[in-house]
Design an enzyme around this catalytic site. Sequence first.
Site, PDB file in Angstrom:
ATOM      1  N   LYS A   1      34.824  18.532  18.323  1.00  0.00           N
ATOM      2  CA  LYS A   1      33.412  18.927  18.345  1.00  0.00           C
ATOM      3  C   LYS A   1      32.984  19.599  19.644  1.00  0.00           C
ATOM      4  CE  LYS A   1      31.488  17.478  14.386  1.00  0.00           C
ATOM      5  NZ  LYS A   1      30.643  18.298  13.506  1.00  0.00           N
TER       6      LYS A   1
ATOM      7  N   SER B   1      41.438  15.567  13.642  1.00  0.00           N
ATOM      8  CA  SER B   1      40.200  16.095  14.224  1.00  0.00           C
ATOM      9  C   SER B   1      39.608  15.245  15.332  1.00  0.00           C
ATOM     10  CB  SER B   1      39.146  16.274  13.122  1.00  0.00           C
ATOM     11  OG  SER B   1      38.912  15.037  12.463  1.00  0.00           O
TER      12      SER B   1
END
Length: 402
Positions: A54, A305
């Site tokens: 992110k 991720s």
Amino acid sequence: MVNDVTLEMIKDAAYTIKDSIKRTQLMECPTLFEITGNRVYFKLENLQKTGSFKIRGAMNKIMNLTDEEKARGVIASSAGNHAQGVALGATSLGIKSTIVMPGTAPLSKVAATKNYGAEVVQVGTVYDDAYKKACEIQKETGATFLHPFDDPYVIAGQGTIGLEILEDLENVDVVIVPIGGGGIISGIAKAIKSIKKDVKIIGVEPVNAPSMKEAVAKGCPCTVKVSPTIADGIAVARAGNLTCKIISEYVDDIVTVTEDELAKAILFLLEKSKVLAEGAGASPLAALLSGKIKEKGKNICCVVSGGNADITAVERIINKALVLSGRKVELNVIVEDRFGELNKLLSILAQEKASVLSINQTMYSSNLPINSQKATVAIECMDEAHRDRIIETIKSAGFQLR
């Protein structure tokens, strides 16, 4: 106003954020060749700054704000990882940040967001609750809203992962990516398909939050019911408009995985690859191990991720995975209430090399025969075959199991 994402934007993002992020490694897992018949690589975004991909999108968005937008401060809604990316990015540039998070966000993610310098507001139970509250605060304060996924600059930042995958694995055939709101897979798919159209892009969602799969099927975003999931980072009730459009065009397939499949994948990553992944980060491997992605002889990249797992939940997840794989089991054995019977049972377990984790006896049960006790024994086994052999040996010795 920019309302689309191009390869040029993704390349610009790579230059813009190169000094603010880590270039994460691509690691092969030989064990998965034996299991799946494919060469499988992990793109380790769990090792990224803030422990998640992110930071890429958040930093790219922040660095593209005008001076006026920066002066007003920034606000974002997040389940945890976007929160940390925005907080770190804003603080590094001297910008005030406010993050609205669900009340169910892992404490570790809340604490990390505060430590990166953000003011944290918690509300509701899912991301969408936090999003609504963030919009309210934005109207009251005039702060600049940073959307976690449905923003071209954010998507372009996440797309830099795709560029790195192509540079490190030129002959990649399949890339498997988690889907929440769709920002990471939109960026990766746009980057990779713009350079190599024949690479297959597959998205993975939890069965408990299939918002993008439903959106693509219906042709537009829709709100779905979200049930609790250990993949909290991708528990999104409504997909993004821009991400849905990109995914419909560039993503080849979307599959869903169960909580049990996620737990098994988290354990596999820890045990076989020494990689700590949160539920969302383990979802691509969960899809592969469950057989929902049917490929053979391919070069496959699973994007891990994030690694911001709630440590208080890791023990429960691992324990669940061990039970599912037959390596832990609780047996209820009826033992005659006479000298030596319990010792006989324990001797069998010792001979079969089962590790006894706990044992409890009781005769206070209405369905027990008179002069009998129930021994509840939790044991650790090597695998399912070992477990089954132990059970058969206990039965052969004359014990009843309930």
